[in-house]
Design an enzyme around this catalytic site. Structure first.
Site, PDB file in Angstrom:
ATOM      1  N   CYS A 102     -55.153 -65.253  -7.043  1.00  0.00           N
ATOM      2  CA  CYS A 102     -54.331 -65.810  -8.118  1.00  0.00           C
ATOM      3  C   CYS A 102     -53.006 -66.351  -7.611  1.00  0.00           C
ATOM      4  O   CYS A 102     -52.333 -67.077  -8.321  1.00  0.00           O
ATOM      5  CB  CYS A 102     -54.125 -64.788  -9.227  1.00  0.00           C
TER       6      CYS A 102
ATOM      7  N   GLY B 195     -65.686 -55.727 -13.485  1.00  0.00           N
ATOM      8  CA  GLY B 195     -67.100 -55.919 -13.182  1.00  0.00           C
ATOM      9  C   GLY B 195     -67.330 -56.820 -11.978  1.00  0.00           C
ATOM     10  O   GLY B 195     -68.134 -56.509 -11.094  1.00  0.00           O
TER      11      GLY B 195
ATOM     12  N   THR C 140     -56.586 -58.391 -15.993  1.00  0.00           N
ATOM     13  CA  THR C 140     -55.290 -58.836 -16.498  1.00  0.00           C
ATOM     14  C   THR C 140     -55.157 -58.468 -17.973  1.00  0.00           C
ATOM     15  O   THR C 140     -54.114 -57.973 -18.422  1.00  0.00           O
ATOM     16  CB  THR C 140     -55.155 -60.369 -16.309  1.00  0.00           C
TER      17      THR C 140
ATOM     18  N   GLN D 261     -59.764 -52.399  -7.019  1.00  0.00           N
ATOM     19  CA  GLN D 261     -60.317 -52.440  -5.659  1.00  0.00           C
ATOM     20  C   GLN D 261     -60.649 -51.034  -5.154  1.00  0.00           C
ATOM     21  O   GLN D 261     -60.990 -50.853  -3.988  1.00  0.00           O
ATOM     22  CB  GLN D 261     -59.319 -53.112  -4.685  1.00  0.00           C
TER      23      GLN D 261
HETATM   24  N1  PLP Z   1     -55.809 -55.942 -10.016  1.00  0.00           N
HETATM   25  C1  PLP Z   1     -56.334 -56.101  -8.797  1.00  0.00           C
HETATM   26  C2  PLP Z   1     -56.141 -55.023  -7.761  1.00  0.00           C
HETATM   27  C3  PLP Z   1     -57.055 -57.255  -8.483  1.00  0.00           C
HETATM   28  O1  PLP Z   1     -57.574 -57.401  -7.256  1.00  0.00           O
HETATM   29  C4  PLP Z   1     -57.208 -58.253  -9.479  1.00  0.00           C
HETATM   30  C5  PLP Z   1     -57.915 -59.504  -9.159  1.00  0.00           C
HETATM   31  O2  PLP Z   1     -57.992 -59.950  -8.059  1.00  0.00           O
HETATM   32  C6  PLP Z   1     -56.644 -58.035 -10.744  1.00  0.00           C
HETATM   33  C7  PLP Z   1     -55.944 -56.869 -10.975  1.00  0.00           C
HETATM   34  C8  PLP Z   1     -56.766 -59.065 -11.832  1.00  0.00           C
HETATM   35  O3  PLP Z   1     -58.103 -59.322 -12.153  1.00  0.00           O
HETATM   36  P1  PLP Z   1     -58.511 -60.549 -13.094  1.00  0.00           P
HETATM   37  O4  PLP Z   1     -57.981 -61.788 -12.436  1.00  0.00           O
HETATM   38  O5  PLP Z   1     -59.994 -60.472 -13.108  1.00  0.00           O
HETATM   39  O6  PLP Z   1     -57.899 -60.334 -14.425  1.00  0.00           O
END
Ligand code: PLP
Length: 384
Positions: free
Chosen positions: A323, A198, A65, A177
């Protein structure tokens, strides 16, 4: 416990989390500081070797994010400051909120946002993309693998199309992913920025790297010291960076074997479901999709009930992205694929890691059968 929620956070490699980090602040000139500084330099070097580019193209942040915000906001703020005519952003309808909501926020800052649709399997519409590109296009943001469905975009073709039209459009790929899980490398001649996390590839939480082409200028979001070229000031997450290096070394050594194993897990799950009487649908249908993430609708069954049933059996899965699991809203991603509401309401996400076993898949399928059995018996008793 059966943990099938690895797209939310994957099982770490023991070697990548079970160690003591070096002591010094990487910015300190003394010996301890230089040892830590070297840990970071080695990690950037490894990133270049594994994913392409030079060590200096790589930056570390605390999350995907944060990386998405730094890239998207950072570039838009740079353009604003320059009073550039480029004021349009194209974003796919199925991006993670880290990207989608950040682009939306740039809309409130005066950028014109175009949301690019997808077909019923979740693949972006090439023709629509082609017709949206114009002299004012600043950014195009499209993810490699979708975190809810696992659909794999033909990401190199997409960005080749963009760059073929105008090399000055900045291309951003959320590769969270994708990297280490899809064999095809990202083509850095057409991708200016990508980021990956990570904790989705067997390292600790709180560490993310992003790649930035040297021709792209970002305005930092935080003001502070000179770390990360001033783009992301603050003392580096040394433990996270070393954890990432260790996870990458694991990938270099065993990645292919791990990917083959996960392919077997997916095959087994689908063949077990196919050989049962259960009415299900793989939401990506015939589109290429990740072996690590499956979006499955159990027709006429309530996904919330199923997730709760499985939770009572000790199975961890989710309905979609972690999320959004606290909100009751329907999935934006599945809605963009124009799936019927009944399909959306019956969809769960199963996501694997190398540490899952075929036995766990079999057990999971037994639980799915048991869930259907309970509901069938209820249906019979209601109709009597
Ligand atoms: N992008 C993708 C494709 C994700 O799967 C995720 C988390 O699930 C994110 C962005 C955001 O990651 P984070 O919550 O670690 O910031």
């Amino acid at each position: 416990m059966i943990y099938f929620d690895n797209a939310a956070s994957s099982m770490p490699h023991p070697n990548a989390v079970d160690f003591t980090s070096s002591l010094g602040n990487p910015s300190s000139y003394h010996q301890a500081g230089q040892v830590s500084c070297n840990v970071i330099n080695q990690s950037r070097k490894l990133l270049g070797e594994v994913f392409g580019g030079e060590p200096d193209n790589y930056y570390f942040t605390s999350g995907a994010t944060e990386s998405a915000n730094l890239i998207i906001q950072g570039y838009c703020r740079f353009l604003k400051q320059r009073e550039s005519h480029r004021n349009e952003i194209i974003v796919s309808a199925i991006e993670h909120p880290a990207v989608y909501n950040t682009v939306e926020a740039m809309g409130r800052l005066g950028f014109k946002v175009h949301v690019l649709g997808v077909d019923s399997c979740g693949i972006i519409d090439f023709q629509a993309l082609d017709s949206l590109l114009n002299n004012n296009t600043a950014l195009v943001c499209i993810m490699g693998v979708n975190n809810e469905t696992g659909v794999i975009q033909p990401i190199n073709d997409i960005f080749n199309l963009v760059k073929g039209k105008d090399n000055n459009i900045v291309t951003v790929c959320d590769a969270v992913q994708y990297l280490t899980k899809v064999e095809e490398s990202l083509d850095l001649s057409s991708i200016d920025c990508f980021f990956a996390s990570g904790h989705k590839i067997g390292a600790s939480k709180g560490i993310v790297f992003f790649y930035l082409d040297e021709h792209v200028t970002l305005m930092p979001l935080f003001i502070g010291g000179e770390q990360e070229g001033g783009l992301r000031p603050g003392t580096e997450n040394l433990y996270g960076i070393e954890s990432l290096t260790r996870a990458l070394n694991e990938y270099i050594q065993f990645g292919h074997k791990h990917n083959l194993h996960v392919r077997q897990l997916k095959k087994r799950l689908l063949s077990q479901l196919n050989s049962s009487d259960i009415n299900f649908r793989l939401n990506t249908q015939y589109a290429p999709s990740s072996d690590y993430v499956l979006s499955i609708a159990f027709i006429d069954r309530d996904a919330g009930q199923l997730v709760n049933f499985l939770a009572r059996k000790g199975v961890c899965i989710s309905r979609g992205s972690a999320c959004s699991s606290i909100s009751n809203k329907s999935s934006r991603v599945l809605s963009a694929m124009q799936l019927e509401r009944s399909v959306i309401n019956s969809t769960i996400r199963v996501s694997f890691s190398y540490y899952n076993s075929l036995d766990e898949v079999d057990k999971f399928c037994e639980y799915i059968e048991a869930f259907h059995q309970v509901l069938l018996e209820q249906d019979v008793s209601v109709s009597m």
